[in-house]
Design an enzyme around this catalytic site. Structure first.
Site, PDB file in Angstrom:
ATOM      1  N   HIS A  55      33.325  16.446  40.088  1.00  0.00           N
ATOM      2  CA  HIS A  55      32.058  16.671  39.389  1.00  0.00           C
ATOM      3  C   HIS A  55      30.996  17.044  40.425  1.00  0.00           C
ATOM      4  O   HIS A  55      30.935  16.438  41.504  1.00  0.00           O
ATOM      5  CB  HIS A  55      31.656  15.407  38.638  1.00  0.00           C
ATOM      6  CG  HIS A  55      30.436  15.572  37.790  1.00  0.00           C
ATOM      7  ND1 HIS A  55      29.164  15.569  38.324  1.00  0.00           N
ATOM      8  CD2 HIS A  55      30.278  15.742  36.448  1.00  0.00           C
ATOM      9  CE1 HIS A  55      28.281  15.720  37.349  1.00  0.00           C
ATOM     10  NE2 HIS A  55      28.935  15.835  36.206  1.00  0.00           N
ATOM     11  N   LYS A  58      29.122  14.296  42.122  1.00  0.00           N
ATOM     12  CA  LYS A  58      29.980  13.470  42.967  1.00  0.00           C
ATOM     13  C   LYS A  58      30.389  14.191  44.244  1.00  0.00           C
ATOM     14  O   LYS A  58      30.588  13.567  45.286  1.00  0.00           O
ATOM     15  CB  LYS A  58      31.221  13.038  42.183  1.00  0.00           C
ATOM     16  CG  LYS A  58      30.950  11.893  41.233  1.00  0.00           C
ATOM     17  CD  LYS A  58      30.773  10.607  42.005  1.00  0.00           C
ATOM     18  CE  LYS A  58      29.455   9.957  41.711  1.00  0.00           C
ATOM     19  NZ  LYS A  58      29.121   8.851  42.591  1.00  0.00           N
ATOM     20  N   GLU A  83      20.663  13.633  51.938  1.00  0.00           N
ATOM     21  CA  GLU A  83      20.738  14.175  50.586  1.00  0.00           C
ATOM     22  C   GLU A  83      21.521  15.495  50.604  1.00  0.00           C
ATOM     23  O   GLU A  83      21.504  16.228  51.591  1.00  0.00           O
ATOM     24  CB  GLU A  83      19.334  14.443  50.030  1.00  0.00           C
ATOM     25  CG  GLU A  83      18.352  13.292  50.183  1.00  0.00           C
ATOM     26  CD  GLU A  83      18.624  12.144  49.234  1.00  0.00           C
ATOM     27  OE1 GLU A  83      19.408  12.344  48.289  1.00  0.00           O
ATOM     28  OE2 GLU A  83      18.045  11.069  49.427  1.00  0.00           O
ATOM     29  N   GLU A  96      16.765  12.600  56.514  1.00  0.00           N
ATOM     30  CA  GLU A  96      16.345  12.038  57.798  1.00  0.00           C
ATOM     31  C   GLU A  96      17.519  11.301  58.440  1.00  0.00           C
ATOM     32  O   GLU A  96      18.103  10.412  57.808  1.00  0.00           O
ATOM     33  CB  GLU A  96      15.168  11.074  57.623  1.00  0.00           C
ATOM     34  CG  GLU A  96      13.905  11.721  57.065  1.00  0.00           C
ATOM     35  CD  GLU A  96      13.967  11.927  55.568  1.00  0.00           C
ATOM     36  OE1 GLU A  96      13.584  13.022  55.091  1.00  0.00           O
ATOM     37  OE2 GLU A  96      14.438  11.013  54.875  1.00  0.00           O
ATOM     38  N   LYS A 201      35.407  14.467  33.368  1.00  0.00           N
ATOM     39  CA  LYS A 201      34.617  13.317  32.946  1.00  0.00           C
ATOM     40  C   LYS A 201      35.446  12.478  31.980  1.00  0.00           C
ATOM     41  O   LYS A 201      36.331  12.992  31.292  1.00  0.00           O
ATOM     42  CB  LYS A 201      33.320  13.755  32.251  1.00  0.00           C
ATOM     43  CG  LYS A 201      32.461  14.696  33.056  1.00  0.00           C
ATOM     44  CD  LYS A 201      31.191  15.099  32.319  1.00  0.00           C
ATOM     45  CE  LYS A 201      30.142  14.016  32.392  1.00  0.00           C
ATOM     46  NZ  LYS A 201      28.831  14.474  31.873  1.00  0.00           N
ATOM     47  N   ASP A 275      27.583  23.845  37.091  1.00  0.00           N
ATOM     48  CA  ASP A 275      26.424  22.956  37.113  1.00  0.00           C
ATOM     49  C   ASP A 275      26.038  22.669  38.550  1.00  0.00           C
ATOM     50  O   ASP A 275      26.910  22.488  39.415  1.00  0.00           O
ATOM     51  CB  ASP A 275      26.727  21.630  36.409  1.00  0.00           C
ATOM     52  CG  ASP A 275      26.950  21.782  34.921  1.00  0.00           C
ATOM     53  OD1 ASP A 275      25.979  22.080  34.210  1.00  0.00           O
ATOM     54  OD2 ASP A 275      28.103  21.620  34.482  1.00  0.00           O
ATOM     55  N   ALA A 276      24.747  22.561  38.810  1.00  0.00           N
ATOM     56  CA  ALA A 276      24.282  22.151  40.130  1.00  0.00           C
ATOM     57  C   ALA A 276      24.602  20.678  40.351  1.00  0.00           C
ATOM     58  O   ALA A 276      24.695  19.896  39.395  1.00  0.00           O
ATOM     59  CB  ALA A 276      22.780  22.397  40.261  1.00  0.00           C
ATOM     60  N   ARG A 281      22.614  11.276  41.468  1.00  0.00           N
ATOM     61  CA  ARG A 281      22.322  11.542  40.065  1.00  0.00           C
ATOM     62  C   ARG A 281      23.315  10.861  39.130  1.00  0.00           C
ATOM     63  O   ARG A 281      23.266  11.066  37.920  1.00  0.00           O
ATOM     64  CB  ARG A 281      22.299  13.049  39.813  1.00  0.00           C
ATOM     65  CG  ARG A 281      21.399  13.439  38.663  1.00  0.00           C
ATOM     66  CD  ARG A 281      20.917  14.863  38.743  1.00  0.00           C
ATOM     67  NE  ARG A 281      22.003  15.839  38.850  1.00  0.00           N
ATOM     68  CZ  ARG A 281      21.787  17.148  38.935  1.00  0.00           C
ATOM     69  NH1 ARG A 281      20.549  17.620  38.930  1.00  0.00           N
ATOM     70  NH2 ARG A 281      22.802  17.975  39.034  1.00  0.00           N
ATOM     71  N   LYS A 282      24.203  10.058  39.672  1.00  0.00           N
ATOM     72  CA  LYS A 282      25.159   9.325  38.838  1.00  0.00           C
ATOM     73  C   LYS A 282      25.080   7.825  39.141  1.00  0.00           C
ATOM     74  O   LYS A 282      26.082   7.150  39.358  1.00  0.00           O
ATOM     75  CB  LYS A 282      26.574   9.845  39.082  1.00  0.00           C
ATOM     76  CG  LYS A 282      26.835  11.205  38.436  1.00  0.00           C
ATOM     77  CD  LYS A 282      26.870  11.098  36.917  1.00  0.00           C
ATOM     78  CE  LYS A 282      27.029  12.454  36.236  1.00  0.00           C
ATOM     79  NZ  LYS A 282      25.777  13.241  36.234  1.00  0.00           N
ATOM     80  N   LYS A 302      22.893   6.686  52.240  1.00  0.00           N
ATOM     81  CA  LYS A 302      21.948   5.723  52.811  1.00  0.00           C
ATOM     82  C   LYS A 302      22.670   4.709  53.679  1.00  0.00           C
ATOM     83  O   LYS A 302      23.650   4.092  53.244  1.00  0.00           O
ATOM     84  CB  LYS A 302      21.200   4.994  51.697  1.00  0.00           C
ATOM     85  CG  LYS A 302      20.343   5.911  50.837  1.00  0.00           C
ATOM     86  CD  LYS A 302      19.664   5.156  49.706  1.00  0.00           C
ATOM     87  CE  LYS A 302      18.807   6.097  48.856  1.00  0.00           C
ATOM     88  NZ  LYS A 302      18.172   5.386  47.723  1.00  0.00           N
TER      89      LYS A 302
END
Length: 432
Positions: A55, A58, A83, A96, A201, A275-276, A281-282, A302
């Site tokens: 996805h 992901k 990111e 960063e 999905k 899809d971008a 976002r999940k 992170k």
């Protein structure tokens, strides 16, 4: 139906928490008014979804965590906030990163995409032809001065949850959805589903009984990207035989269970060409499928000084050990921080009326055994290790296929001994 707490706040129960309302007020509420929950007109259904590693969101998560792991493997004290954004033919990595180590970010991007399975240009997105742009700077010194002294990397609130619905002490809907998604991936990779492509999905709807226990699976949905030269009938049949019937226990399925596979009838175009994708976002897929609350911060990309990640892991560890110790059948822990401050500004233990010992006693045990400061969580769970890309798909919690420190129930026996309860595993062994 929710309830008004003593503080005046509305406390809506989740499907598996309705028994708490009965425990707190009985079948007949104060004043002789019968609880309307006892005559529910419709079945109590709860739905959670998962996605496969292909996805787009992901893919972004796995790239971000791949970069994080690469830094931590060379510099365990490195600071990472990475990111990733993905669209047709393009991957952008930004954020960063503060480290003395050299990390080949474009190489990590291409290897991650290859490992996921986007290896052919005909898929519309592949590891060789995609463009990779990198825009990375160092962590702000204003943030660093607070984190370097052991303080939290940001403000915010995080949640951890556990319940006894599954052996992994996870809610049944999200656990089943994750297992379906993993099974789809396994069958794609080993050739069982030769027509399958990386994107996909899953979604599971569970019906709960009046006591808030999983009763049956009401609906199963699987969507799998596929080759163009395969029929919908073949896809449906093979997904049922090799995925659904393998994963979901037969006793939870019945003639009324609804089964859907690629309900639009076609899923050829998928992945980043359709899809971008974007890191983080999940977050509901990553946690408890909406069954428990969420603080809003994502995990991937992170390093553990970011409490969005480490505190969520620490809270899950605490909640899971509380349930494993038999102190409650459901437990949600909220922990909140101020940037640069070591200790949490608040910790809340919520057991939804399922506690077997007073909540105050559970809070005492939590204070005694678990240090929920960022440094305490990082140290106890040894989080400065490159262990994160493996959880960037198929969920961060309830992973029986991985050895994750926040999934250990190493404190359950101590909790049970001190509280006078019987741990779940011991109780199960005694009953068998």
């Amino acid at each position: 139906m929710g309830a008004i707490s003593q503080t005046g706040c509305y406390d809506p129960p989740s499907p598996g928490q309705e028994q708490a309302v009965v425990a707190q007020g009985g079948a007949v509420a104060a004043g002789g008014v019968e609880d309307p929950m006892m005559h529910r007109a419709h079945p109590r259904l709860f739905t959670s979804e998962s996605v496969t590693e292909g996805h787009p969101d992901k893919v972004a998560d796995q790239i971000s965590d791949g970069v994080l792991d690469a830094v931590l493997s060379k510099d365990p004290l490195g600071r990472v906030a990475c990111e990733t954004a993905i669209s047709t033919g393009t991957v952008v990595v930004f954020g960063e990163i503060s480290t003395e180590a050299y990390v080949d970010i474009p190489g990590i991007v291409r290897k991650t995409i290859h490992d996921i399975g986007y290896v052919r240009a005909k898929y519309g997105f592949d590891y060789e032809s995609c463009g990779v742009l990198v825009g990375v700077d160092e962590q702000s010194p204003d943030i660093a001065q607070g984190v370097s002294t052991g303080g939290a990397g940001d403000q915010g609130m995080m949640f951890g949850f556990a319940c006894d619905e599954t052996p992994e002490l996870m809610p049944a809907p999200i656990q089943l959805a994750h297992q379906l998604a993993r099974r789809v991936s396994v069958c794609r990779r080993d050739g069982t589903l030769r027509w399958a492509r990386p994107d996909g999905k899953t979604q599971v709807t569970v019906e709960y009984d009046d006591q808030g226990r999983p009763r049956r699976v009401d609906c199963v949905l699987v969507s799998v990207q596929h080759a163009e030269d395969v029929s919908q009938e073949q896809i449906f049949d093979e997904v049922q035989r090799h995925v659904v019937d393998v994963v979901i226990p037969a006793e939870l399925m019945d003639a009324d269970t609804k089964r859907y596979v690629n309900p639009t009838g076609r899923f050829v175009v998928g992945g980043p060409i359709a899809d971008a994708g974007l890191t983080g976002r999940k977050i509901i897929v990553d946690s408890y499928g909406g069954y428990a609350r969420h603080g809003g911060g994502c995990f991937s990309g992170k390093d553990p000084t970011k409490v969005d990640r480490s505190a969520a892991y620490g809270a899950r560890w605490a909640a899971k050990n509380i349930v494993a110790a038999g102190l409650a059948t459901k437990c949600e822990i909220q922990v909140a921080y101020a940037i640069g401050v070591a200790k949490p500004v608040s910790v809340l233990v919520e057991t939804f009326g399922t506690e077997r010992v007073p909540v105050a006693r559970i809070e005492e045990l939590l204070d005694e055994y678990i240090d929920l400061s960022p440094f305490g969580i990082i140290s106890a769970l040894e989080l400065r290790r490159p262990i994160y890309r493996q959880v960037a798909a198929f969920g961060h919690f309830g992973r029986h296929d991985l050895d994750l420190p926040w999934e250990h129930v190493n404190l359950a026996e101590d909790f049970a001994r001190d509280a006078g309860t019987e741990p779940l595993l011991t109780a199960a062994a005694s009953a068998s």
